[in-house]
Design a protein around this motif. Structure first.
Motif, PDB file in Angstrom:
ATOM      1  N   PHE A  34      70.216 -40.442 -83.000  1.00 55.31           N
ATOM      2  CA  PHE A  34      71.449 -39.804 -83.438  1.00 55.31           C
ATOM      3  C   PHE A  34      71.399 -39.423 -84.919  1.00 55.31           C
ATOM      4  N   ALA A  35      71.116 -40.397 -85.792  1.00 53.78           N
ATOM      5  CA  ALA A  35      71.165 -40.160 -87.238  1.00 53.78           C
ATOM      6  C   ALA A  35      69.948 -39.363 -87.704  1.00 53.78           C
ATOM      7  N   PRO A  36      70.158 -38.398 -88.594  1.00 48.74           N
ATOM      8  CA  PRO A  36      69.041 -37.617 -89.125  1.00 48.74           C
ATOM      9  C   PRO A  36      68.212 -38.420 -90.127  1.00 48.74           C
ATOM     10  N   ILE A  37      66.993 -37.961 -90.348  1.00 48.81           N
ATOM     11  CA  ILE A  37      66.094 -38.600 -91.311  1.00 48.81           C
ATOM     12  C   ILE A  37      66.406 -38.071 -92.712  1.00 48.81           C
ATOM     13  N   GLU A  38      66.436 -38.983 -93.680  1.00 45.88           N
ATOM     14  CA  GLU A  38      66.685 -38.628 -95.075  1.00 45.88           C
ATOM     15  C   GLU A  38      65.536 -39.155 -95.927  1.00 45.88           C
ATOM     16  N   SER A  39      65.377 -38.566 -97.113  1.00 43.60           N
ATOM     17  CA  SER A  39      64.401 -39.094 -98.070  1.00 43.60           C
ATOM     18  C   SER A  39      65.143 -39.549 -99.319  1.00 43.60           C
ATOM     19  N   LEU A  40      64.797 -40.727 -99.807  1.00 47.40           N
ATOM     20  CA  LEU A  40      65.384 -41.281-101.024  1.00 47.40           C
ATOM     21  C   LEU A  40      64.280 -41.490-102.044  1.00 47.40           C
ATOM     22  N   GLU A  41      64.459 -40.970-103.237  1.00 46.18           N
ATOM     23  CA  GLU A  41      63.458 -41.156-104.282  1.00 46.18           C
ATOM     24  C   GLU A  41      63.706 -42.474-105.000  1.00 46.18           C
ATOM     25  N   CYS A  42      62.664 -43.303-105.067  1.00 47.71           N
ATOM     26  CA  CYS A  42      62.742 -44.600-105.744  1.00 47.71           C
ATOM     27  C   CYS A  42      61.498 -44.767-106.609  1.00 47.71           C
ATOM     28  N   ASP A  43      61.668 -44.817-107.899  1.00 47.13           N
ATOM     29  CA  ASP A  43      60.553 -45.044-108.824  1.00 47.13           C
ATOM     30  C   ASP A  43      59.392 -44.088-108.609  1.00 47.13           C
ATOM     31  N   ARG A  95      56.614 -51.394 -90.718  1.00 44.61           N
ATOM     32  CA  ARG A  95      56.677 -52.013 -89.404  1.00 44.61           C
ATOM     33  C   ARG A  95      57.996 -51.682 -88.719  1.00 44.61           C
ATOM     34  N   PHE A  96      57.950 -51.700 -87.405  1.00 48.90           N
ATOM     35  CA  PHE A  96      59.142 -51.451 -86.599  1.00 48.90           C
ATOM     36  C   PHE A  96      60.244 -52.448 -86.971  1.00 48.90           C
ATOM     37  N   GLY A  97      61.464 -51.937 -87.169  1.00 49.18           N
ATOM     38  CA  GLY A  97      62.602 -52.806 -87.431  1.00 49.18           C
ATOM     39  C   GLY A  97      62.824 -53.178 -88.883  1.00 49.18           C
ATOM     40  N   THR A  98      62.203 -52.458 -89.824  1.00 49.50           N
ATOM     41  CA  THR A  98      62.389 -52.750 -91.251  1.00 49.50           C
ATOM     42  C   THR A  98      63.665 -52.074 -91.743  1.00 49.50           C
ATOM     43  N   VAL A  99      64.641 -52.879 -92.177  1.00 50.05           N
ATOM     44  CA  VAL A  99      65.924 -52.320 -92.626  1.00 50.05           C
ATOM     45  C   VAL A  99      66.339 -52.940 -93.951  1.00 50.05           C
ATOM     46  N   PHE A 100      67.176 -52.200 -94.682  1.00 53.88           N
ATOM     47  CA  PHE A 100      67.719 -52.651 -95.961  1.00 53.88           C
ATOM     48  C   PHE A 100      69.220 -52.437 -95.980  1.00 53.88           C
ATOM     49  N   ARG A 101      69.913 -53.272 -96.741  1.00 51.92           N
ATOM     50  CA  ARG A 101      71.366 -53.224 -96.780  1.00 51.92           C
ATOM     51  C   ARG A 101      71.902 -51.964 -97.436  1.00 51.92           C
ATOM     52  N   THR A 102      71.352 -51.610 -98.573  1.00 52.63           N
ATOM     53  CA  THR A 102      71.855 -50.464 -99.333  1.00 52.63           C
ATOM     54  C   THR A 102      70.693 -49.710 -99.962  1.00 52.63           C
ATOM     55  N   GLU A 103      70.985 -48.542-100.494  1.00 50.43           N
ATOM     56  CA  GLU A 103      69.971 -47.790-101.226  1.00 50.43           C
ATOM     57  C   GLU A 103      69.489 -48.588-102.434  1.00 50.43           C
ATOM     58  N   ASP A 104      70.402 -49.303-103.064  1.00 55.87           N
ATOM     59  CA  ASP A 104      70.050 -50.082-104.255  1.00 55.87           C
ATOM     60  C   ASP A 104      69.057 -51.189-103.925  1.00 55.87           C
ATOM     61  N   THR A 105      69.292 -51.928-102.832  1.00 58.22           N
ATOM     62  CA  THR A 105      68.364 -53.008-102.477  1.00 58.22           C
ATOM     63  C   THR A 105      66.995 -52.445-102.091  1.00 58.22           C
ATOM     64  N   LEU A 106      66.989 -51.289-101.437  1.00 61.21           N
ATOM     65  CA  LEU A 106      65.723 -50.648-101.079  1.00 61.21           C
ATOM     66  C   LEU A 106      64.952 -50.254-102.331  1.00 61.21           C
ATOM     67  N   CYS A 107      65.632 -49.595-103.273  1.00 58.11           N
ATOM     68  CA  CYS A 107      64.949 -49.134-104.478  1.00 58.11           C
ATOM     69  C   CYS A 107      64.471 -50.301-105.341  1.00 58.11           C
ATOM     70  N   VAL A 110      61.268 -51.505-103.746  1.00 62.20           N
ATOM     71  CA  VAL A 110      60.161 -50.588-104.020  1.00 62.20           C
ATOM     72  C   VAL A 110      59.692 -50.732-105.460  1.00 62.20           C
ATOM     73  N   ALA A 111      60.634 -50.892-106.395  1.00 59.97           N
ATOM     74  CA  ALA A 111      60.276 -51.014-107.810  1.00 59.97           C
ATOM     75  C   ALA A 111      59.350 -52.199-108.049  1.00 59.97           C
ATOM     76  N   LYS A 112      59.549 -53.285-107.305  1.00 63.35           N
ATOM     77  CA  LYS A 112      58.708 -54.475-107.465  1.00 63.35           C
ATOM     78  C   LYS A 112      57.289 -54.235-106.952  1.00 63.35           C
ATOM     79  N   ARG A 113      57.143 -53.271-106.071  1.00 66.75           N
ATOM     80  CA  ARG A 113      55.842 -53.059-105.420  1.00 66.75           C
ATOM     81  C   ARG A 113      55.203 -51.730-105.778  1.00 66.75           C
ATOM     82  N   VAL A 114      55.811 -50.978-106.694  1.00 67.20           N
ATOM     83  CA  VAL A 114      55.362 -49.607-106.894  1.00 67.20           C
ATOM     84  C   VAL A 114      53.905 -49.517-107.334  1.00 67.20           C
ATOM     85  N   ARG A 115      53.420 -50.469-108.126  1.00 73.62           N
ATOM     86  CA  ARG A 115      52.013 -50.430-108.542  1.00 73.62           C
ATOM     87  C   ARG A 115      51.087 -50.584-107.344  1.00 73.62           C
TER      88      ARG A 115
END
Length: 256
Positions: A34-43, A95-107, A110-115
């Motif tokens: 149902f929901a469309p795919i979006e892209s979010l820029e993080c770091d 992996r299948f089933g990877t979810v995050f609460r908000t855009e902020d928690t996702l970013c 990612v910031a911790k792992r960007v290197r």
């Protein structure tokens, strides 16, 4: 990737991360169909997500995964999104089933792992994952021709048996095969304990192969398939997005 979850409302379902944002990504629908795919820029990297029900994809996920029809449809939808984006640009799939609460928690995650992500992008650049399995062939039951003497019978029986090599020669064949695969692959990833897998499975591995070396991989597989016609069967699947080559704390990836 670790996930931060909520038990109500909506969560962000993460499919994977790319280093660039392609111009011509087709319109895609997510795992809930149902929901469309979006892209979010993080770091400086792009996270591909869709907004899904927390009830279905967090609170009730374990129960839903026991529903084989739901799991099949949803996992195919997950793979469809990743494959579509991977055809446009190199992607680190999640992996299948990877979810995050908000855009902020996702970013923040990612910031911790960007290197590490940047290093992964360099490793998988222009490459796909391939799975290779080798099965031992069990001789088929074949009726023996009529024989006038015991000697004729034994000769006829021997002619129907597959060529038998000493174990040392068989192991040498497998070593040669593994070495040939290692030379064409950028990296290999072990596939676990093959003795608990499919019947006759004697070897299994995942390969990260540059697209420029695909023909060489196919040539190696064809060569050994011809040589092992009566002894072993090779099964190859791919190309896939590099699921086995996304760095995680417990990874055991072997590099050349």
């Amino acid at each position: 990737m670790a996930a931060q979850l909520t038990s109500d409302g909506w969560v962000l379902y993460l499919y994977g991360i790319t280093e660039s944002k392609p111009r011509d990504i087709p319109e895609l629908i997510g795992v809930d169909r149902f929901a469309p795919i979006e892209s979010l820029e993080c770091d400086g990297v792009f996270c591909w997500v869709s907004r899904v029900s927390a009830l279905d994809f967090e609170k009730n996920l374990a129960n839903n995964m026991e529903n084989l029809d739901w799991l099949a449809e949803t996992s195919v939808a997950h793979q469809r999104v990743i494959s579509a984006i991977s055809r446009q640009t190199d992607m680190l799939p999640t992996r299948f089933g990877t979810v995050f609460r908000t855009e902020d928690t996702l970013c923040k995650h990612v910031a911790k792992r960007v290197r590490g992500l940047k290093k992964d992008f360099e490793r998988i650049k222009g490459a796909d994952e391939w799975g290779v399995k080798v099965f031992t062939i069990k001789p088929a039951a074949v009726a023996l021709p009529a024989a006038r003497t015991g000697k004729d019978y034994l000769r006829a029986k021997a002619a129907l048996l597959p060529s038998r090599k000493p174990k040392s020669v068989q192991r040498e064949d497998m070593n040669e095969f593994e070495q040939a695969l290692a030379e064409v692959a950028t990296e290999t990833a072990p596939a676990g304990n093959v003795s608990r897998g499919q019947r006759g499975l004697s070897f299994q591995t995942s390969l990260l192969v540059k697209r420029t070396k695909r023909k060489k991989l196919e040539s190696i597989l064809e060569k050994f398939a011809r040589e092992w016609t009566r002894e072993r069967r090779i099964e190859c699947t791919g190309p896939w997005p590099p699921y086995s080559f996304v760095s995680r704390p417990d990874d055991k990836v072997k590099s050349r």
